[in-house]
Motif scaffolding. Structure first.
Motif, short mmCIF file in Angstrom:
data_model
loop_
_atom_site.label_atom_id
_atom_site.label_comp_id
_atom_site.label_asym_id
_atom_site.label_seq_id
_atom_site.Cartn_x
_atom_site.Cartn_y
_atom_site.Cartn_z
N GLN A 1 -5.98 2.51 9.69
CA GLN A 1 -6.96 1.59 9.15
C GLN A 1 -7.75 1.32 10.71
O GLN A 1 -8.94 0.99 10.59
N SER B 1 -11.04 -4.51 8.57
CA SER B 1 -10.11 -4.79 7.09
C SER B 1 -8.81 -5.11 7.33
O SER B 1 -7.96 -5.13 6.50
N ILE B 2 -8.34 -4.73 8.72
CA ILE B 2 -7.04 -5.38 8.99
C ILE B 2 -6.52 -6.78 8.53
O ILE B 2 -7.46 -7.86 8.99
N THR B 3 -5.54 -7.13 7.84
CA THR B 3 -5.25 -8.33 7.44
C THR B 3 -3.91 -8.92 8.19
O THR B 3 -3.32 -8.34 8.88
N ASP B 4 -4.06 -10.31 8.41
CA ASP B 4 -2.87 -11.14 8.75
C ASP B 4 -1.70 -10.62 8.36
O ASP B 4 -0.45 -10.60 8.76
N ASP B 5 -1.42 -10.55 6.98
CA ASP B 5 -0.29 -9.97 6.23
C ASP B 5 0.16 -8.47 6.81
O ASP B 5 1.32 -8.57 6.91
N GLN B 6 -0.73 -7.79 6.93
CA GLN B 6 -0.29 -6.38 7.85
C GLN B 6 0.54 -6.49 9.05
O GLN B 6 1.23 -5.92 9.17
#
Length: 176
Positions: A120, A127-132
């Protein structure tokens, strides 16, 4: 067929000559990628600095080599892919895991999450998320190790893109 010719300390100029001379004096020789990067002292110096810095990374080498395999499988640098597969084998990574890395995953959920993040970072970092990131922490990865993923990807992007531009392939570097 290489598009750019490798240089030597005798054919390089300025800062590149000094960098190559130092490397040759310490290691006896340099590979075609490094010798060809000498056309640009900025690229060669940047590569050497980033490479040294990533040598101090906290991300486990067995994991970083799988990240490198995954990135190079996407980028298409056969020379880099071969080198990272060889390095992964030398570190004891099983053939099945190398093949999974080529496909962008792992049987180990923690490593699969790191490889997915690396791909990613390579393809769509916005597009990287806090959840990841939280999931990586739950797998036991420190913020430093998570940050190191970006460095591993950046180093692979630099080397792979350079080799592709220069026309360096496993076949072109196999000459004796």
């Amino acid at each position: 067929m290489p598009r750019l010719n490798p240089l030597t300390p005798d054919t390089a100029v300025g800062a590149s000559r000094d960098l190559l001379a130092d490397l040759v004096s310490r290691h006896g020789q340099v590979g075609d990628m490094v010798a060809t990067m000498a056309h640009s002292p900025a690229v060669l110096g940047g590569y050497l600095q980033l490479s040294r810095a990533m040598g101090r990374a906290k991300l486990d080498r067995r994991i970083s080599e799988r990240v490198s395999v995954a990135v190079q499988a996407q980028q298409g640098c056969g020379l880099c892919l071969d080198a990272h597969i060889h390095a992964a084998r030398a570190l004891g990574v099983e053939e099945e895991e190398i093949e999974r890395a080529r496909a962008g995953t792992s049987a180990d959920p923690a490593i699969a999450a790191v490889v997915a993040l690396a791909l990613q970072v390579y393809r769509a970092p916005a597009s990287i998320t806090d959840d990841q990131v939280a999931a990586l922490r739950e797998h036991g990865f420190s913020d430093r190790a998570i940050s190191d993923v970006v460095g591993v990807v950046a180093l692979n992007l630099l080397t792979g893109a350079f080799n592709l531009l220069a026309g360096l392939t496993p076949e072109s570097t196999a000459r004796a």
